[in-house]
Enzyme design. Structure first.
Site, PDB file in Angstrom:
ATOM      1  N   HIS A 164       0.457   2.530  -8.823  1.00 14.06           N
ATOM      2  CA  HIS A 164       0.079   1.258  -9.179  1.00 14.06           C
ATOM      3  C   HIS A 164      -0.430   1.147 -10.713  1.00 14.06           C
ATOM      4  CE1 HIS A 164       1.125  -0.719  -5.443  1.00 14.06           C
ATOM      5  NE2 HIS A 164       0.057  -0.065  -4.690  1.00 14.06           N
TER       6      HIS A 164
ATOM      7  N   HIS B  73       0.415   7.479  -4.639  1.00 14.26           N
ATOM      8  CA  HIS B  73       0.753   6.159  -4.668  1.00 14.26           C
ATOM      9  C   HIS B  73      -0.009   5.182  -5.138  1.00 14.26           C
ATOM     10  CE1 HIS B  73       2.186   2.367  -2.333  1.00 14.26           C
ATOM     11  NE2 HIS B  73       0.952   1.971  -2.499  1.00 14.26           N
ATOM     12  N   GLU B  74      -1.351   5.411  -5.208  1.00 17.95           N
ATOM     13  CA  GLU B  74      -2.413   4.522  -5.979  1.00 17.95           C
ATOM     14  C   GLU B  74      -2.321   4.663  -7.480  1.00 17.95           C
ATOM     15  OE1 GLU B  74      -4.189   2.231  -4.541  1.00 17.95           O
ATOM     16  OE2 GLU B  74      -3.608   2.737  -2.700  1.00 17.95           O
TER      17      GLU B  74
ATOM     18  N   ASP C 136       5.187   3.768  -4.061  1.00 18.93           N
ATOM     19  CA  ASP C 136       5.825   4.575  -3.261  1.00 18.93           C
ATOM     20  C   ASP C 136       6.818   5.815  -4.134  1.00 18.93           C
ATOM     21  OD1 ASP C 136       4.578   3.922  -1.118  1.00 18.93           O
ATOM     22  OD2 ASP C 136       6.201   3.003  -0.163  1.00 18.93           O
TER      23      ASP C 136
HETATM   24 ZN   LIG Z   1      -0.062   0.276  -2.850  1.00 18.89          ZN
END
Ligand SMILES: [Zn+2]
Length: 419
Positions: free
Chosen positions: A284, A280-281, A366
């Site tokens: 980004h 998830h990170e 996500d």
């Molecule tokens: Zn996040």
């Protein structure tokens, strides 16, 4: 005089409107959460216990109540600084004592920072030692709290005073385009912070140890390679020293880039779930959210500095906010402070836009995580994190729209198809 009265009126009107909206939203949130306290939402009936659901509800209500008190207090303090003459009185006192000039201006900024810090103190103490304590999250001792405060203050002075002096000097010496120079300095300073924060500042507060669990390291490294991502190191931070809340984050950029896991996160999640959170990170990064955020910060700051450059030369900007400008000396520190105090009153109403953008980024991250790891693992990890942080599963929808930087659990899990 007319512009001055118009500014006073607009400032007071926006402040009042902001207060009304904040109170309305918080009371909606408290009522909504309380109304749904007795039943776990159907989608979570099999995975979340009633006790955990009620703890989250009580925690949310306790935080909202404290938040309301803080909001009212902050508005009173803001009025006291501005229209009621607090900043003016402080400025006069310092001019009387130090005369006008750089020393007086720095003293004004420093006194303001110290007084504001002291006024915030009771709330942060209550938050940590009463609210967090009551729900079993606080791991902070008084000794650690005091050590943190001393470090914060020393760091703030060591970093803040030189940069403030440089900006004040530019305001006085760089002519009508000073704000462009100051903007450059401010941006350079922000970029520098991104580099020195992970390597020099964060270690003053926490211990960072290289991730030693070989199995997890192999997994995480494989995931990062698969995503085409290189980081200088994987670290475990002793977050449990202060709080039971769990987290993971990326920090720095370029050569200083690193991945940091809280020890509390590793203790709670399975390796597959840690992978999913990390993915998830990485999402980004893949979607360039961080770069976009930095670019937006650059652009907004430029607008801000240009506006400040213009306002600082208008007498009504000072008198409209309750301050008599010095006639025989610079007013740059006053302008900076008034600007910092007044701008949030007007920009508060943009917060839903910012929050919405942030929530969209979370959904994108996500989706990226699901494409790289398992959606089931991400769903389980999110559920554990929401439960562990006692985030309510039933927030008020309007409150969410206004403030939530992360979508509520129900929406995220629904998108993952994991509920
Ligand atoms: Zn996040």
């Amino acid at each position: 005089m007319q512009a001055s009265a118009a500014l006073t009126f607009a400032f007071a009107a926006f402040l009042l409107a902001g207060l009304v909206v904040k109170f309305w939203l918080a009371s909606r949130q408290v009522r909504f959460v309380a109304r749904h306290r007795d039943q776990v939402p159907a989608a979570f009936a099999g995975t979340v216990s009633l006790a955990a659901h009620q703890k989250a509800a009580d925690y949310t209500v306790a935080k909202s109540r404290l938040g309301l008190l803080e909001t009212a207090f902050a508005a009173a303090v803001l009025l006291a600084w501005t229209l009621l003459g607090g900043l003016d009185a402080l400025n006069r006192a310092l001019v009387g004592w130090l005369g006008t000039g750089m020393l007086q201006q720095l003293a004004l900024l420093a006194c303001f920072a110290v007084i504001s810090g002291l006024l915030d103190l009771p709330f942060s103490l209550y938050q940590t030692f009463v609210v967090e304590e009551r729900f079993g999250f606080n791991k902070m001792t008084w000794k650690l709290w005091f050590a943190d405060m001393v470090k914060d203050t020393v760091l703030g002075a060591a970093i803040g005073l030189p940069i403030a002096a440089l900006i004040l000097w530019l305001m006085g010496a760089a002519g009508p385009w000073w704000w462009l120079w100051a903007w450059g300095v401010w941006m350079g300073f922000n970029l520098l912070l991104l580099v020195i924060y992970p390597t020099f500042i964060a270690p003053l507060f926490n211990k960072f140890q290289p991730l030693e669990d070989e199995t997890l390291k192999a997994r995480v490294t494989a995931l990062m390679q698969r995503c085409g991502f290189a980081a200088k190191g994987l670290f475990v931070m002793d977050g449990s020293k202060r709080s039971a809340h769990a987290n993971a984050y990326f920090t720095g950029f370029g050569a200083a880039k690193r991945v940091v896991f809280y020890d509390t996160l590793l203790a709670k999640l399975s390796p597959g779930e840690v992978d999913a959170v990390l993915a998830h990170e990485l999402g980004h990064f893949k979607h360039r959210h961080i770069v976009k955020r930095i670019v937006a910060l650059f652009a907004l700051s430029l607008v801000g500095f240009a506006l400040l450059g213009w306002l600082a030369t208008r007498t009504w900007f000072y008198t409209g906010l309750g301050v008599r400008p010095n006639l025989d000396g610079p007013n740059d520190a006053l302008a900076l402070l008034l600007f910092m105090l007044a701008v949030p009153v007007f920009t508060y109403f943009v917060s839903p836009l910012m929050a919405q953008l942030s929530r969209r980024h979370e959904f994108e991250a996500d989706a990226f995580a699901v494409s790289q790891t398992s959606g089931r693992d991400l769903g389980n990890a999110l559920l554990k994190l929401y439960e562990d942080n006692a985030s309510t599963l039933t927030p008020d929808p309007v409150f969410v729209k206004f403030y939530y930087s992360h979508p509520p659990a129900s929406e995220r899990l629904a998108r993952l198809g994991a509920t």
